[in-house]
Motif scaffolding. Structure first.
Motif, PDB file in Angstrom:
ATOM      1  N   PRO A 160       0.834  -1.204   0.000  1.00  0.00           N
ATOM      2  CA  PRO A 160       0.000   0.000   0.000  1.00  0.00           C
ATOM      3  C   PRO A 160       0.868   1.253   0.000  1.00  0.00           C
ATOM      4  O   PRO A 160       1.905   1.291   0.672  1.00  0.00           O
ATOM      5  N   PRO A 161       0.497   2.242  -0.763  1.00  0.00           N
ATOM      6  CA  PRO A 161       1.303   3.470  -0.782  1.00  0.00           C
ATOM      7  C   PRO A 161       1.296   4.118   0.594  1.00  0.00           C
ATOM      8  O   PRO A 161       0.272   4.121   1.273  1.00  0.00           O
ATOM      9  N   PRO A 162       2.446   4.641   1.069  1.00  0.00           N
ATOM     10  CA  PRO A 162       2.487   5.274   2.393  1.00  0.00           C
ATOM     11  C   PRO A 162       1.656   6.546   2.413  1.00  0.00           C
ATOM     12  O   PRO A 162       1.556   7.264   1.416  1.00  0.00           O
ATOM     13  N   ASN A 163       1.058   6.798   3.561  1.00  0.00           N
ATOM     14  CA  ASN A 163       0.273   8.011   3.730  1.00  0.00           C
ATOM     15  C   ASN A 163       1.188   9.180   4.079  1.00  0.00           C
ATOM     16  O   ASN A 163       2.242   9.009   4.711  1.00  0.00           O
ATOM     17  N   ALA A 164       0.805  10.365   3.693  1.00  0.00           N
ATOM     18  CA  ALA A 164       1.597  11.565   3.963  1.00  0.00           C
ATOM     19  C   ALA A 164       1.593  11.854   5.463  1.00  0.00           C
ATOM     20  O   ALA A 164       0.608  11.617   6.150  1.00  0.00           O
ATOM     21  N   VAL A 249       8.761  17.715   8.419  1.00  0.00           N
ATOM     22  CA  VAL A 249       8.965  16.275   8.556  1.00  0.00           C
ATOM     23  C   VAL A 249       8.793  15.656   7.174  1.00  0.00           C
ATOM     24  O   VAL A 249       7.764  15.865   6.519  1.00  0.00           O
ATOM     25  N   THR A 250       9.774  14.875   6.728  1.00  0.00           N
ATOM     26  CA  THR A 250       9.734  14.265   5.405  1.00  0.00           C
ATOM     27  C   THR A 250       9.839  12.749   5.530  1.00  0.00           C
ATOM     28  O   THR A 250      10.729  12.236   6.214  1.00  0.00           O
ATOM     29  N   THR A 251       8.895  12.045   4.863  1.00  0.00           N
ATOM     30  CA  THR A 251       8.905  10.581   4.804  1.00  0.00           C
ATOM     31  C   THR A 251       8.709  10.170   3.351  1.00  0.00           C
ATOM     32  O   THR A 251       8.556  11.016   2.456  1.00  0.00           O
ATOM     33  N   ALA A 252       8.624   8.848   3.112  1.00  0.00           N
ATOM     34  CA  ALA A 252       8.364   8.360   1.757  1.00  0.00           C
ATOM     35  C   ALA A 252       6.978   8.759   1.287  1.00  0.00           C
ATOM     36  O   ALA A 252       6.707   8.793   0.078  1.00  0.00           O
ATOM     37  N   GLY A 253       6.085   9.068   2.216  1.00  0.00           N
ATOM     38  CA  GLY A 253       4.732   9.457   1.858  1.00  0.00           C
ATOM     39  C   GLY A 253       4.565  10.935   1.578  1.00  0.00           C
ATOM     40  O   GLY A 253       3.474  11.367   1.207  1.00  0.00           O
ATOM     41  N   GLY A 254       5.614  11.744   1.804  1.00  0.00           N
ATOM     42  CA  GLY A 254       5.500  13.175   1.547  1.00  0.00           C
ATOM     43  C   GLY A 254       6.087  13.973   2.689  1.00  0.00           C
ATOM     44  O   GLY A 254       6.918  13.479   3.466  1.00  0.00           O
ATOM     45  N   SER A 255       5.658  15.216   2.813  1.00  0.00           N
ATOM     46  CA  SER A 255       6.179  16.131   3.830  1.00  0.00           C
ATOM     47  C   SER A 255       5.039  16.790   4.582  1.00  0.00           C
ATOM     48  O   SER A 255       3.936  16.957   4.049  1.00  0.00           O
ATOM     49  N   ALA A 256       5.328  17.176   5.819  1.00  0.00           N
ATOM     50  CA  ALA A 256       4.399  17.957   6.633  1.00  0.00           C
ATOM     51  C   ALA A 256       5.169  19.124   7.218  1.00  0.00           C
ATOM     52  O   ALA A 256       6.317  18.972   7.649  1.00  0.00           O
ATOM     53  N   THR A 257       4.545  20.290   7.247  1.00  0.00           N
ATOM     54  CA  THR A 257       5.198  21.499   7.734  1.00  0.00           C
ATOM     55  C   THR A 257       4.386  22.107   8.863  1.00  0.00           C
ATOM     56  O   THR A 257       3.153  22.166   8.797  1.00  0.00           O
ATOM     57  N   ALA A 258       5.089  22.538   9.905  1.00  0.00           N
ATOM     58  CA  ALA A 258       4.476  23.260  11.018  1.00  0.00           C
ATOM     59  C   ALA A 258       5.467  24.331  11.457  1.00  0.00           C
ATOM     60  O   ALA A 258       6.570  24.446  10.899  1.00  0.00           O
ATOM     61  N   THR A 259       5.095  25.129  12.433  1.00  0.00           N
ATOM     62  CA  THR A 259       5.989  26.166  12.946  1.00  0.00           C
ATOM     63  C   THR A 259       6.135  26.020  14.450  1.00  0.00           C
ATOM     64  O   THR A 259       5.277  25.446  15.125  1.00  0.00           O
ATOM     65  N   VAL A 260       7.245  26.550  14.965  1.00  0.00           N
ATOM     66  CA  VAL A 260       7.511  26.559  16.397  1.00  0.00           C
ATOM     67  C   VAL A 260       8.310  27.806  16.714  1.00  0.00           C
ATOM     68  O   VAL A 260       8.992  28.355  15.833  1.00  0.00           O
ATOM     69  N   THR A 261       8.240  28.268  17.948  1.00  0.00           N
ATOM     70  CA  THR A 261       8.989  29.442  18.373  1.00  0.00           C
ATOM     71  C   THR A 261      10.354  29.019  18.893  1.00  0.00           C
ATOM     72  O   THR A 261      10.463  28.213  19.815  1.00  0.00           O
ATOM     73  N   LEU A 262      11.418  29.554  18.282  1.00  0.00           N
ATOM     74  CA  LEU A 262      12.787  29.296  18.698  1.00  0.00           C
ATOM     75  C   LEU A 262      13.223  30.448  19.596  1.00  0.00           C
ATOM     76  O   LEU A 262      13.166  31.616  19.194  1.00  0.00           O
ATOM     77  N   ALA A 263      13.618  30.138  20.840  1.00  0.00           N
ATOM     78  CA  ALA A 263      13.945  31.166  21.827  1.00  0.00           C
ATOM     79  C   ALA A 263      15.325  30.923  22.408  1.00  0.00           C
ATOM     80  O   ALA A 263      15.893  29.833  22.285  1.00  0.00           O
ATOM     81  N   GLN A 264      15.886  31.971  23.070  1.00  0.00           N
ATOM     82  CA  GLN A 264      17.185  31.811  23.722  1.00  0.00           C
ATOM     83  C   GLN A 264      17.072  30.903  24.937  1.00  0.00           C
ATOM     84  O   GLN A 264      17.984  30.142  25.252  1.00  0.00           O
ATOM     85  N   PHE A 265      15.930  30.984  25.652  1.00  0.00           N
ATOM     86  CA  PHE A 265      15.671  30.141  26.805  1.00  0.00           C
ATOM     87  C   PHE A 265      14.328  29.451  26.611  1.00  0.00           C
ATOM     88  O   PHE A 265      13.330  30.104  26.287  1.00  0.00           O
ATOM     89  N   ALA A 266      14.309  28.144  26.792  1.00  0.00           N
ATOM     90  CA  ALA A 266      13.052  27.387  26.740  1.00  0.00           C
ATOM     91  C   ALA A 266      13.117  26.276  27.782  1.00  0.00           C
ATOM     92  O   ALA A 266      13.078  25.095  27.463  1.00  0.00           O
TER      93      ALA A 266
END
Length: 648
Positions: A160-164, A249-266
């Motif tokens: 079966p083809p992989p899901n994205a 995130v990239t797999t054989a089924g495709g890619s998914a994109t999201a965002t996150v806050t990059l900070a000096q302290f977390a």
């Protein structure tokens, strides 16, 4: 597959269906066959078959099984067990053939794949691109009923083809924790679906690709530790950027994109369940349940988490674990192994129910992993106590707790006292006192001072079972008066003592110093007292000492003074003609050829122009018996006695 009607492998259009189902109990006549009606859409919505063409195939063979139970006997057919016929516009049936049935209760189970082949000249079937369409079927023969499903799974032997992949909203958080922001080099988790086609774990090699999955943060490859279809654990690469960045995130089924806050302290505490902080209690006495007795795992006392854990008590030395506590010195690069100590460059404060405690250490001990070492303060109660840490003005996640046990009576630091006020260029003894005896292993009290004018040890150990310990504070020479504050800290409690260090007062000049010591040379019986008369030059800087009266001619000159006029040293003889009487010695009178004298004064009283006190020092004289031939004699030993100082 067990194909039996045609030379199936030579037919170009071969498709597979997945069968599954469990039959209910019914009855049958001996030797009868079961026929099931298959309810398939005409044509199937996702895999339309050519109208007017008949299809026939088989189910069974290989790992596919049909089990038929009649009475107490079960027969398994794994070859040529089932046929399925399908003709457009007609009902479709599933036949169980060759079943050696008795007139008894019957249960039939199916599992595995079946082949569906065109009957007659193979037509050209349209492309089949959709997976997972299914239909139901049931047996209608006699009183027996069998229900199950038939599901289209595409071309025979195809995967079966992989899901994205898909990233859950808000699903990028510090590992084993929660938080709205992350920092460069931090270990984080990504939650979602289809994030990997399998579950895989690194071998400690910081791979950018794991199990066919890769991740970029702000366009830079992340280092993967663990991947699965629903979760990725990874380390963010070094990145000076701050603000919103893309996560892909990239797999054989495709890619998914999201965002996150990059900070000096977390900063975020790692957790061992939904709320309890991850940590250990160190055991210097070897009583721990883990690490060969060196530690206990911090948690509710007992085994409620599935393994032994212990609640912390006041006075316990604990280590808490987390991520994202900011820059360290030295810097620990992301994506590389590290083992050692890299303290945080910004101070970290830990809050037990808003009671502030300063860790004795905060920093990385392995790549991306921080630990905070501290002592649990007393008086916080028992049970789950709210816990947070703060660095760079940013706090760790809320809802974290630390389990405490208030059953033990833990000593508290009670006082820090000084034996006397310290003067310039001197030393003083200080005493630390606990409210109760120190526990097993002792109590380490950390010391500090607000002034460079004093020196003192970094810490003092109050021995187990003891309530006090002393240490020495040494003061240096200062040009102006300084207020010195000493601080001792133990178990989150601090005590202080203060004093003023003043510049040394120059010794006042004196007219005459008379020293009357007792001289005890080595190897000789006690010798009677002698008299030293010391007079200064006009500048009160160089001194002359006469031994037993200047009229005898034994004069030491060019004496110097140190320690503000309290210590005197003489080693130059003005005349070698003088004699000195040491009563009680075997030598009697000695004609002196050389002498050395050093002594220190210690004032006891002062009245008007007269200062009185004690004197200690050493005297060495070398000479020959006066008026007689003989070998030179050296007398050397300590002196002690009193002095009087006549000041103007």
């Amino acid at each position: 597959m067990g194909l039996w009607l045609f030379a199936a492998m030579s037919l170009p259009a071969q498709y597979c269906y997945q069968f599954s189902g469990t039959g209910t109990t019914g009855s049958a006549n001996a030797g009868s066959n079961f026929v099931a009606k298959v309810n398939i859409a005409d044509p199937p919505p996702s895999a339309p078959l050519n109208p007017g063409i008949g299809y026939i195939g088989s189910f069974g063979g290989g790992n596919n099984t049909i089990s038929v139970t009649a009475g107490q006997a079960t027969k398994v057919f794994n070859q040529f067990g089932v046929t399925i016929s399908y003709f457009t516009g007609e009902d479709t049936f599933l036949s169980i053939v060759g079943a050696d049935l008795t007139a008894d209760a019957v249960t039939i189970q199916l599992s595995g794949l079946g082949n569906l082949l065109p009957n007659g000249p193979p037509p050209t079937l349209p492309p089949i691109s959709s997976w997972g369409e299914s239909a139901t079927f049931q047996y209608v023969s006699g009183s027996s009923v069998f229900q199950g499903t038939i599901q289209f799974v595409g071309s025979c032997g195809a995967t079966p083809p992989p899901n994205a992949p898909s990233i859950t909203s808000g699903g990028i958080v510090p590992v084993y924790s929660t938080g709205a922001a992350v920092e460069s080099g931090e270990w984080v988790s990504i939650y979602g679906t289809n994030l990997a086609s399998t579950t895989a774990t690194w071998t400690g090699n910081f791979p950018p690709t794991l199990g066919g999955t890769s991740v970029t943060i702000d366009g830079k490859p992340a280092y993967l530790w663990f991947v699965s279809p629903t979760q990725i654990n990874m380390q963010i690469p070094d990145d000076p950027a701050t603000g919103t960045v893309a996560v892909v995130v990239t797999t054989a089924g495709g890619s998914a994109t999201a965002t996150v806050t990059l900070a000096q302290f977390a900063p975020a505490f790692s957790l061992i369940d939904a709320h309890h902080v991850a940590g250990i209690i160190t055991r210097s006495d070897g009583s721990g349940a883990h690490g060969g007795g060196t530690y206990d795992i911090l948690g509710p006392t007992g085994t409620s988490l599935g393994y032994p854990t212990v609640a912390a008590k006041a006075g316990d030395n604990i280590v808490l674990f987390g991520v994202g506590f900011g820059p360290t010195n030295p810097h620990v690069p992301a994506g590389q192994p590290f083992s050692g100590s890299a303290p945080t460059t910004n101070p970290v404060t830990v809050l037990f129910n808003n009671v502030s405690v300063q860790p004795s250490y905060s920093g990385e001990t392995s790549s991306g992993l921080y630990q905070l070492n501290l002592t649990v303060p007393p008086g916080l109660g028992s049970g789950d106590v709210p816990l947070q840490a703060m660095v760079g003005g940013i706090r760790t996640q809320s809802g974290v707790v630390i389990p405490l046990d208030a059953s033990a009576s833990t000593p508290q630091l009670k006082s820090l006292s000084l034996a006397s006020y310290a003067a310039s260029a001197s030393s003083v003894t200080a005493t630390l006192t606990l409210s109760s005896p120190a526990p097993s292993g002792g109590a380490v009290v950390f010391l500090s001072s607000n002034s460079a004018a004093v020196s003192l040890p970094n810490s003092v150990l109050i021995a187990a079972g003891s309530t006090t310990a002393t240490f020495t504070v040494t003061t240096g020479t200062v040009a102006t008066s300084q207020i010195v504050i000493l601080t001792g800290t133990y178990g989150g409690v601090s005590v202080q003592a203060g004093f003023t260090v003043t510049p040394a007062t120059a010794a006042s000049p004196f007219i005459e110093l008379i020293v009357i010591p007792t001289f005890q040379p080595a190897g000789y019986p006690s010798i009677s007292t002698a008299t030293f008369v010391v007079t200064p030059d006009p500048g009160n800087a160089t001194f002359t000492a006469c031994i037993d009266g200047c009229d005898l001619g034994t004069v030491l000159i060019n004496g110097t003074t140190g320690n503000q006029g309290q210590t005197f040293t003489f080693n130059a003889l003005q005349s070698t003609q003088g004699v000195i009487l040491f009563a009680g010695s075997s030598t009697g009178l000695l004609q002196i050829s050389s002498a050395a004298l050093t002594f220190t004064l210690s004032q006891t009283t002062s009245s008007g122009n007269i200062v009185l006190g004690n004197v200690t020092g050493t005297l060495t004289v070398t000479g020959t018996p006066y008026g007689a031939a003989g070998n030179p004699v050296t007398l050397s030993g300590p002196i002690s006695g009193t002095y009087s100082e006549n000041r103007p």
